[in-house]
Design a protein around this motif. Structure first.
Motif, PDB file in Angstrom:
ATOM      1  N   ARG B  90       0.330   0.055  -6.805  1.00  0.00           N
ATOM      2  CA  ARG B  90       1.178   1.161  -6.370  1.00  0.00           C
ATOM      3  C   ARG B  90       2.378   0.587  -5.651  1.00  0.00           C
ATOM      4  O   ARG B  90       2.236  -0.175  -4.694  1.00  0.00           O
ATOM      5  CB  ARG B  90       0.416   2.091  -5.426  1.00  0.00           C
ATOM      6  N   ASN B  94       8.339   3.755  -4.756  1.00  0.00           N
ATOM      7  CA  ASN B  94       8.348   4.945  -5.608  1.00  0.00           C
ATOM      8  C   ASN B  94       6.985   5.587  -5.757  1.00  0.00           C
ATOM      9  O   ASN B  94       6.854   6.618  -6.390  1.00  0.00           O
ATOM     10  CB  ASN B  94       8.899   4.592  -6.994  1.00  0.00           C
ATOM     11  N   ASN B  95       5.968   4.972  -5.176  1.00  0.00           N
ATOM     12  CA  ASN B  95       4.612   5.524  -5.209  1.00  0.00           C
ATOM     13  C   ASN B  95       3.986   5.575  -6.592  1.00  0.00           C
ATOM     14  O   ASN B  95       2.918   6.125  -6.756  1.00  0.00           O
ATOM     15  CB  ASN B  95       4.578   6.933  -4.605  1.00  0.00           C
ATOM     16  N   ASP B  96       4.644   5.047  -7.605  1.00  0.00           N
ATOM     17  CA  ASP B  96       4.063   5.083  -8.937  1.00  0.00           C
ATOM     18  C   ASP B  96       2.906   4.095  -9.051  1.00  0.00           C
ATOM     19  O   ASP B  96       2.950   3.002  -8.501  1.00  0.00           O
ATOM     20  CB  ASP B  96       5.118   4.733  -9.996  1.00  0.00           C
ATOM     21  N   MET B  97       1.881   4.493  -9.789  1.00  0.00           N
ATOM     22  CA  MET B  97       0.715   3.644 -10.013  1.00  0.00           C
ATOM     23  C   MET B  97       0.808   3.073 -11.422  1.00  0.00           C
ATOM     24  O   MET B  97       1.053   3.798 -12.380  1.00  0.00           O
ATOM     25  CB  MET B  97      -0.561   4.467  -9.876  1.00  0.00           C
TER      26      MET B  97
END
Lengths: 112, 109
Positions: B90, B94-97
């Motif tokens: 993560r 951008n908090n994207d996984m």
């Protein structure tokens, strides 16, 4: 407690036919929702994610689409399936983006 | 861009042997790393996360920022450890996984 459901569990469809896979979450509000495809030898591929009703982000251009008509409902669709769409489709939810994701049981799709 | 690499698609060890599943990542900021596991006929689920610094089912993973790695280790593998393991990252910006391609571990009796 929160639960996530997917149906159908298994689907066999001919090439060119439409597709609709459904995912619903219970026990939480405003979840982040995700669609993944788990293809043999290719791991886990993020297809779409949604942070709210009507908000869909696409990760991979393809003939699939996603919709979120209700807060806890996430639908994966296609107008015309391709052979390459075969795979195992997983829905997941999280409290927020990047937080721990909780996965559904998956739908195995075979396109013939 | 953030990327997770699991170089081994398949890994086979004997029961009681040490096991290490490799994970390398690429991310310019501070990442948060996870290991997910999928046992046969079960759902994909979180195994452990680096910020917890915990040992789950005998598995540990240490984040090595110098080597950009987050290898999963267990000193003595058990047959019930046979499963598909995914490393995930993560990005704090951008908090994207992002998930790796996965490693299928088989522990032989």
């Amino acid at each position: 407690s929160q639960t996530i459901h997917q149906w159908p569990a298994t689907l066999v469809q001919p090439v060119g036919s439409p597709l609709s896979l459904e995912c619903t979450v219970e026990g939480t509000s405003n979840p982040n929702l995700y669609w993944y495809r788990q293809a043999a030898g290719r791991g886990l591929q993020l297809l779409f994610y949604s942070v709210g009703i009507g908000q869909i982000s696409s990760e991979v251009p393809q003939n699939l689409s996603a919709s979120r008509p209700q807060d806890r409902q996430f639908i994966l669709s296609s107008k015309k399936l391709l052979l390459s769409d075969s795979g195992f489709y997983l829905c997941a939810w999280s409290v927020g983006r990047g937080r721990t994701q909780y996965f559904g049981p998956g739908t195995r799709l075979l396109v013939l | 861009a953030q990327r997770v690499t699991q170089p081994e698609k398949l890994l086979s060890v004997f029961k009681g042997a040490p096991v290490e599943l490799k994970c390398n990542y690429s991310y310019s900021g501070s990442p948060e790393l996870f290991w997910y596991v999928q046992y046969s006929r079960q759902r994909l689920q979180l195994l452990l996360r680096h910020i917890s610094r915990e040992s789950i089912k005998g598995f540990t993973a240490d984040l090595n920022k110098g080597e950009t790695s987050f290898h999963l280790k267990k000193p003595f593998a058990q047959e019930e450890d046979s499963a598909m393991y995914y490393c995930a990252l993560r990005g704090m910006r951008n908090n994207d996984m992002r998930f790796g391609a996965g490693t299928r571990l088989t522990v032989k009796p």
